[in-house]
Design an enzyme around this catalytic site. Structure first.
Site, PDB file in Angstrom:
ATOM      1  N   ASP A 115       0.840  -1.190   0.000  1.00 27.21           N
ATOM      2  CA  ASP A 115       0.000   0.000   0.000  1.00 27.21           C
ATOM      3  C   ASP A 115       0.884   1.251   0.000  1.00 27.21           C
ATOM      4  O   ASP A 115       1.588   1.522   0.984  1.00 27.21           O
ATOM      5  CB  ASP A 115      -0.885  -0.045   1.258  1.00 27.21           C
ATOM      6  CG  ASP A 115      -1.928   1.049   1.262  1.00 27.21           C
ATOM      7  OD1 ASP A 115      -1.734   2.079   0.576  1.00 27.21           O
ATOM      8  OD2 ASP A 115      -2.946   0.866   1.957  1.00 27.21           O
ATOM      9  N   GLY A 166     -12.034   5.527 -10.889  1.00 27.07           N
ATOM     10  CA  GLY A 166     -13.196   4.854 -11.449  1.00 27.07           C
ATOM     11  C   GLY A 166     -13.912   5.731 -12.437  1.00 27.07           C
ATOM     12  O   GLY A 166     -13.503   6.878 -12.671  1.00 27.07           O
ATOM     13  N   SER A 207      -5.446  13.735 -15.119  1.00 27.80           N
ATOM     14  CA  SER A 207      -6.693  13.425 -15.821  1.00 27.80           C
ATOM     15  C   SER A 207      -7.321  14.673 -16.430  1.00 27.80           C
ATOM     16  O   SER A 207      -7.190  15.782 -15.886  1.00 27.80           O
ATOM     17  CB  SER A 207      -7.679  12.823 -14.820  1.00 27.80           C
ATOM     18  OG  SER A 207      -8.979  12.811 -15.371  1.00 27.80           O
ATOM     19  N   CYS A 265     -10.154  15.300 -16.056  1.00 30.52           N
ATOM     20  CA  CYS A 265     -11.130  15.749 -15.048  1.00 30.52           C
ATOM     21  C   CYS A 265     -10.663  17.017 -14.325  1.00 30.52           C
ATOM     22  O   CYS A 265     -11.431  17.594 -13.552  1.00 30.52           O
ATOM     23  CB  CYS A 265     -11.396  14.650 -14.025  1.00 30.52           C
ATOM     24  SG  CYS A 265     -12.442  13.367 -14.673  1.00 30.52           S
ATOM     25  N   TYR A 303     -12.132  14.378  -7.480  1.00 28.06           N
ATOM     26  CA  TYR A 303     -11.105  13.595  -8.193  1.00 28.06           C
ATOM     27  C   TYR A 303     -10.275  14.539  -9.085  1.00 28.06           C
ATOM     28  O   TYR A 303      -9.041  14.449  -9.133  1.00 28.06           O
ATOM     29  CB  TYR A 303     -11.810  12.514  -9.015  1.00 28.06           C
ATOM     30  CG  TYR A 303     -10.942  11.760  -9.991  1.00 28.06           C
ATOM     31  CD1 TYR A 303     -10.144  10.688  -9.581  1.00 28.06           C
ATOM     32  CD2 TYR A 303     -10.945  12.095 -11.351  1.00 28.06           C
ATOM     33  CE1 TYR A 303      -9.367   9.993 -10.496  1.00 28.06           C
ATOM     34  CE2 TYR A 303     -10.168  11.396 -12.262  1.00 28.06           C
ATOM     35  CZ  TYR A 303      -9.383  10.348 -11.830  1.00 28.06           C
ATOM     36  OH  TYR A 303      -8.609   9.654 -12.741  1.00 28.06           O
TER      37      TYR A 303
HETATM   38  P1  NAD Z   1      -6.864   1.320 -12.223  1.00 29.90           P
HETATM   39  O1  NAD Z   1      -7.803   1.526 -11.097  1.00 29.90           O
HETATM   40  O2  NAD Z   1      -7.026   0.109 -13.056  1.00 29.90           O
HETATM   41  O3  NAD Z   1      -5.351   1.374 -11.705  1.00 29.90           O
HETATM   42  C1  NAD Z   1      -4.964   2.080 -10.558  1.00 29.90           C
HETATM   43  C2  NAD Z   1      -4.254   1.094  -9.644  1.00 29.90           C
HETATM   44  O4  NAD Z   1      -3.778   1.790  -8.494  1.00 29.90           O
HETATM   45  C3  NAD Z   1      -5.190  -0.015  -9.123  1.00 29.90           C
HETATM   46  O5  NAD Z   1      -4.718  -1.294  -9.498  1.00 29.90           O
HETATM   47  C4  NAD Z   1      -5.182   0.171  -7.622  1.00 29.90           C
HETATM   48  O6  NAD Z   1      -5.248  -1.043  -6.881  1.00 29.90           O
HETATM   49  C5  NAD Z   1      -3.849   0.875  -7.419  1.00 29.90           C
HETATM   50  N1  NAD Z   1      -3.826   1.568  -6.146  1.00 29.90           N
HETATM   51  C6  NAD Z   1      -4.788   2.369  -5.614  1.00 29.90           C
HETATM   52  N2  NAD Z   1      -4.433   2.783  -4.396  1.00 29.90           N
HETATM   53  C7  NAD Z   1      -3.224   2.222  -4.140  1.00 29.90           C
HETATM   54  C8  NAD Z   1      -2.362   2.256  -3.020  1.00 29.90           C
HETATM   55  N3  NAD Z   1      -2.695   2.933  -1.932  1.00 29.90           N
HETATM   56  N4  NAD Z   1      -1.206   1.561  -3.084  1.00 29.90           N
HETATM   57  C9  NAD Z   1      -0.879   0.834  -4.184  1.00 29.90           C
HETATM   58  N5  NAD Z   1      -1.665   0.772  -5.274  1.00 29.90           N
HETATM   59  C10 NAD Z   1      -2.827   1.454  -5.252  1.00 29.90           C
HETATM   60  O7  NAD Z   1      -6.953   2.648 -13.126  1.00 29.90           O
HETATM   61  P2  NAD Z   1      -6.292   2.977 -14.530  1.00 29.90           P
HETATM   62  O8  NAD Z   1      -7.394   3.219 -15.478  1.00 29.90           O
HETATM   63  O9  NAD Z   1      -5.233   1.998 -14.873  1.00 29.90           O
HETATM   64  O10 NAD Z   1      -5.650   4.402 -14.197  1.00 29.90           O
HETATM   65  C11 NAD Z   1      -4.266   4.567 -13.932  1.00 29.90           C
HETATM   66  C12 NAD Z   1      -3.996   6.017 -13.601  1.00 29.90           C
HETATM   67  O11 NAD Z   1      -4.416   6.853 -14.687  1.00 29.90           O
HETATM   68  C13 NAD Z   1      -4.740   6.537 -12.362  1.00 29.90           C
HETATM   69  O12 NAD Z   1      -3.913   7.446 -11.685  1.00 29.90           O
HETATM   70  C14 NAD Z   1      -5.925   7.266 -12.943  1.00 29.90           C
HETATM   71  O13 NAD Z   1      -6.426   8.259 -12.080  1.00 29.90           O
HETATM   72  C15 NAD Z   1      -5.310   7.853 -14.207  1.00 29.90           C
HETATM   73  N6  NAD Z   1      -6.327   8.139 -15.221  1.00 29.90           N
HETATM   74  C16 NAD Z   1      -6.957   7.112 -15.857  1.00 29.90           C
HETATM   75  C17 NAD Z   1      -7.936   7.400 -16.807  1.00 29.90           C
HETATM   76  C18 NAD Z   1      -8.682   6.312 -17.531  1.00 29.90           C
HETATM   77  O14 NAD Z   1      -9.545   6.645 -18.321  1.00 29.90           O
HETATM   78  N7  NAD Z   1      -8.374   5.044 -17.311  1.00 29.90           N
HETATM   79  C19 NAD Z   1      -8.244   8.725 -17.114  1.00 29.90           C
HETATM   80  C20 NAD Z   1      -7.584   9.734 -16.439  1.00 29.90           C
HETATM   81  C21 NAD Z   1      -6.596   9.435 -15.509  1.00 29.90           C
HETATM   82  N1  GDD Z   2     -19.595   4.583 -16.285  1.00 33.21           N
HETATM   83  C1  GDD Z   2     -20.727   4.675 -16.992  1.00 33.21           C
HETATM   84  N2  GDD Z   2     -21.575   3.608 -17.020  1.00 33.21           N
HETATM   85  N3  GDD Z   2     -21.001   5.826 -17.632  1.00 33.21           N
HETATM   86  C2  GDD Z   2     -22.140   5.876 -18.349  1.00 33.21           C
HETATM   87  C3  GDD Z   2     -23.027   4.817 -18.438  1.00 33.21           C
HETATM   88  C4  GDD Z   2     -22.737   3.618 -17.733  1.00 33.21           C
HETATM   89  O1  GDD Z   2     -23.469   2.630 -17.743  1.00 33.21           O
HETATM   90  N4  GDD Z   2     -24.074   5.182 -19.227  1.00 33.21           N
HETATM   91  C5  GDD Z   2     -23.815   6.430 -19.616  1.00 33.21           C
HETATM   92  N5  GDD Z   2     -22.661   6.875 -19.074  1.00 33.21           N
HETATM   93  C6  GDD Z   2     -22.130   8.240 -19.227  1.00 33.21           C
HETATM   94  C7  GDD Z   2     -21.754   8.917 -17.926  1.00 33.21           C
HETATM   95  O2  GDD Z   2     -22.921   9.389 -17.279  1.00 33.21           O
HETATM   96  C8  GDD Z   2     -20.870  10.046 -18.445  1.00 33.21           C
HETATM   97  O3  GDD Z   2     -21.661  11.139 -18.836  1.00 33.21           O
HETATM   98  C9  GDD Z   2     -20.208   9.420 -19.671  1.00 33.21           C
HETATM   99  O4  GDD Z   2     -20.935   8.221 -19.972  1.00 33.21           O
HETATM  100  C10 GDD Z   2     -18.761   9.029 -19.457  1.00 33.21           C
HETATM  101  O5  GDD Z   2     -18.699   8.311 -18.258  1.00 33.21           O
HETATM  102  P1  GDD Z   2     -17.351   7.598 -17.738  1.00 33.21           P
HETATM  103  O6  GDD Z   2     -16.673   6.945 -18.872  1.00 33.21           O
HETATM  104  O7  GDD Z   2     -17.722   6.727 -16.591  1.00 33.21           O
HETATM  105  O8  GDD Z   2     -16.517   8.795 -17.122  1.00 33.21           O
HETATM  106  P2  GDD Z   2     -16.050  10.252 -17.654  1.00 33.21           P
HETATM  107  O9  GDD Z   2     -15.645  10.271 -19.083  1.00 33.21           O
HETATM  108  O10 GDD Z   2     -17.069  11.248 -17.281  1.00 33.21           O
HETATM  109  O11 GDD Z   2     -14.765  10.422 -16.767  1.00 33.21           O
HETATM  110  C11 GDD Z   2     -13.788   9.394 -16.875  1.00 33.21           C
HETATM  111  O12 GDD Z   2     -12.710   9.828 -17.621  1.00 33.21           O
HETATM  112  C12 GDD Z   2     -11.874  10.732 -16.972  1.00 33.21           C
HETATM  113  C13 GDD Z   2     -10.776  11.162 -17.929  1.00 33.21           C
HETATM  114  O13 GDD Z   2     -11.303  11.679 -19.095  1.00 33.21           O
HETATM  115  C14 GDD Z   2     -13.470   8.893 -15.478  1.00 33.21           C
HETATM  116  O14 GDD Z   2     -12.880   7.614 -15.541  1.00 33.21           O
HETATM  117  C15 GDD Z   2     -12.528   9.779 -14.777  1.00 33.21           C
HETATM  118  O15 GDD Z   2     -12.082   9.123 -13.589  1.00 33.21           O
HETATM  119  C16 GDD Z   2     -11.347  10.067 -15.716  1.00 33.21           C
HETATM  120  O16 GDD Z   2     -10.422  10.895 -15.089  1.00 33.21           O
END
Ligand code: NAD
Ligand code: GDD
Length: 329
Positions: A50, A76, A118, A120, A149
Site C-alpha cells: 500500500d 473509477g 486526468s 477531469c 477527483y
Molecule cells: P486502475 O484503477 O485500473 O489502476 C490504478 C491502480 O492503483 C489499481 O490497481 C489500484 O489497486 C492501485 N492503487 C490504488 N491505491 C493504491 C495504493 N494505496 N497503493 C498501491 N496501489 C494502489 O486505473 P487505470 O485506469 O489503470 O488508471 C491509472 C492512472 O491513470 C490513475 O492514476 C488514474 O487516475 C489515471 N487516469 C486514468 C484514466 C482512464 O480513463 N483510465 C483517465 C484519467 C486518468
Molecule cells: N460509467 C458509466 N456507465 N457511464 C455511463 C453509463 C454507464 O453505464 N451510461 C452512460 N454513461 C455516461 C456517464 O454518465 C458520463 O456522462 C459518460 O458516460 C462518461 O462516463 P465515464 O466513462 O464513466 O466517465 P467520464 O468520461 O465522465 O470520466 C472518466 O474519464 C476521466 C478522464 O477523461 C473517469 O474515468 C474519470 O475518472 C477520468 O479521469
C-alpha cells in the site's frame, strides 16, 4: 539495462505499461495493493503493498531505478467519481501515494517520474456545451473541476512541479482522456462508459434494450490503451514536462457510442436514457500541444478499439458464466 518502477501495476493502464516496458528490454518492478485480476502483468518483481504507507514507498523506490511511472490512484468511472460518496477516500488515498513516492524519489535520487493526471482537472465552465468543449492545456486556470477527483489531480500535478523546481525531479505529466481497452475494469461499479456499454450490449437479448445514463447527448472522446501507453513512453523519452493531453480527438455522444457498439454486436437493441451520474456535458482531447512537442498524437480510430474491447468483454462474460456453472455442479 534500464530499471523502472510502475506504481499501480495491478491496474489497467499499469498492467499494459509493464508489458510495454518489458518488450523494450526494461527490468520492471511493479507495486499495487492488488494483483492484476486478468493476470496482465509481467513485472520482474511484483510487490503487493500500500503506497499510502511511507515504509512501502521506501521499499519500492530504490536508488538503482532510472524511471518511476506513478499510476496508483483511487480511480473509477462516473459511477465512482461523480456520486460524491467516495470523495474523501479519493483525495486522501491518491494524495498520500503521490506524497510518499515523491519524497522517496527525492531521497534516493531517482529523477525521472511520470505522473498520470486526468482531463477531469479541466474547468467545468469550458465543458458545458457538448458540441464545443474546450480542453487545451492552457485552459486549466482559473481552476474549477467538477469533481474532487479532478481537484486532487490538479493539486498533484502542482506537487510534481514543485519537486521539479525545488528538488531536481524531472516530472512528466499527462492528462489522460478516458482510456479504455481489454483488461480494463468492466463490471463492479468502477467501470467507465466504454466498458459499461460494451457489457450491457453483450448481455442484452436481441430485440431488448440497454440503459444509458443521462440524455445520451453528453460527449466524450475515448482512447484505446495501446495509444495511451505509446504516449506515456514518448513523453517520458522527451524533454517536455507537460502537463499534456493524452487522448483522442474523435468526440462522440454517448448515445452514438452506444449505437456503434450495438451495430458491432449485430443485435437489434433499443437505448433507454435514464437518470445517473453524468459529469461534464462535453469533453474532447485537444492534441495541438502533444503534436507540437512530441511530433505525435494518437490516431487509432475509435471503432478499432471498440471492436477489440467488445470482443474481450464478450469473452469475460462467457468465462464468468462457465465458472458459475462449474460452481453449481
Ligand atoms: P486502475 O484503477 O485500473 O489502476 C490504478 C491502480 O492503483 C489499481 O490497481 C489500484 O489497486 C492501485 N492503487 C490504488 N491505491 C493504491 C495504493 N494505496 N497503493 C498501491 N496501489 C494502489 O486505473 P487505470 O485506469 O489503470 O488508471 C491509472 C492512472 O491513470 C490513475 O492514476 C488514474 O487516475 C489515471 N487516469 C486514468 C484514466 C482512464 O480513463 N483510465 C483517465 C484519467 C486518468
Ligand atoms: N460509467 C458509466 N456507465 N457511464 C455511463 C453509463 C454507464 O453505464 N451510461 C452512460 N454513461 C455516461 C456517464 O454518465 C458520463 O456522462 C459518460 O458516460 C462518461 O462516463 P465515464 O466513462 O464513466 O466517465 P467520464 O468520461 O465522465 O470520466 C472518466 O474519464 C476521466 C478522464 O477523461 C473517469 O474515468 C474519470 O475518472 C477520468 O479521469
Amino acid at each position: 539495462m534500464k530499471k523502472a518502477l510502475v506504481c499501480g501495476a495491478g491496474g489497467f493502464i499499469g498492467g499494459h505499461l509493464v508489458n510495454r516496458l518489458k518488450s523494450e528490454g526494461y527490468w520492471v518492478r511493479g507495486v499495487d495493493i492488488k494483483y492484476n485480476e486478468y493476470g496482465n502483468t509481467n513485472a520482474d518483481e511484483f510487490i503487493l503493498g500500500d503506497l499510502r504507507d511511507p515504509a512501502i514507498a521506501a521499499e519500492v523506490v530504490t536508488s538503482d531505478l532510472n524511471e518511476i511511472y506513478q499510476l496508483a490512484a483511487d480511480m473509477g468511472g462516473a459511477g465512482f467519481v461523480f456520486t460524491g460518496d467516495n470523495d474523501a477516500s479519493i483525495m486522501h488515498n491518491s494524495v498520500l501515494c503521490n506524497l510518499n513516492i515523491l519524497e522517496e524519489a527525492k531521497h534516493k535520487g531517482v529523477k525521472r517520474i511520470f505522473y498520470s493526471s486526468s482531463a477531469c482537472m479541466y474547468p467545468e465552465y469550458n465543458q458545458l456545451d457538448p458540441e464545443n468543449p474546450k480542453c487545451s492545456e492552457d485552459s486549466a486556470y482559473p481552476a474549477a473541476p467538477d469533481s474532487e477527483y479532478g481537484w486532487e489531480k490538479l493539486f498533484s500535478e502542482r506537487l510534481y512541479l514543485t519537486y521539479q523546481r525545488n528538488h531536481g525531479i524531472e516530472a512528466r505529466i499527462a492528462r489522460f482522456h478516458n482510456i479504455f481497452g481489454p483488461q480494463g475494469t468492466w463490471e463492479g461499479g468502477r467501470e467507465k462508459a466504454p466498458a459499461a456499454v460494451c457489457r450491457k450490449v453483450a448481455m442484452a437479448e436481441d430485440g431488448g434494450s440497454i440503459e444509458i445514463w443521462g440524455d445520451g447527448k453528453q460527449t466524450r472522446s475515448f482512447l484505446i490503451v495501446d495509444e495511451c501507453v505509446e504516449g506515456i513512453r514518448r513523453l517520458m523519452e522527451s524533454d517536455f514536462s507537460g502537463p499534456v493531453n493524452i487522448g483522442s480527438e474523435e468526440m462522440i455522444s454517448l448515445n452514438d457510442f452506444a449505437k456503434m457498439v450495438i451495430e458491432l454486436s449485430g443485435k437489434s437493441i433499443a437505448i433507454n436514457n435514464i437518470k445517473g451520474p453524468t459529469g461534464v456535458r462535453g469533453r474532447n482531447s485537444d492534441n495541438r500541444l502533444i503534436q507540437e512537442k512530441l511530433g505525435w498524437a494518437p490516431s487509432t480510430p475509435l471503432r478499432v478499439g471498440v471492436e477489440k474491447t467488445y470482443n474481450w468483454i464478450c469473452e469475460q462474460i462467457q468465462k464468468k458464466a462457465e465458472v458459475e456453472v462449474l460452481e453449481e455442479v
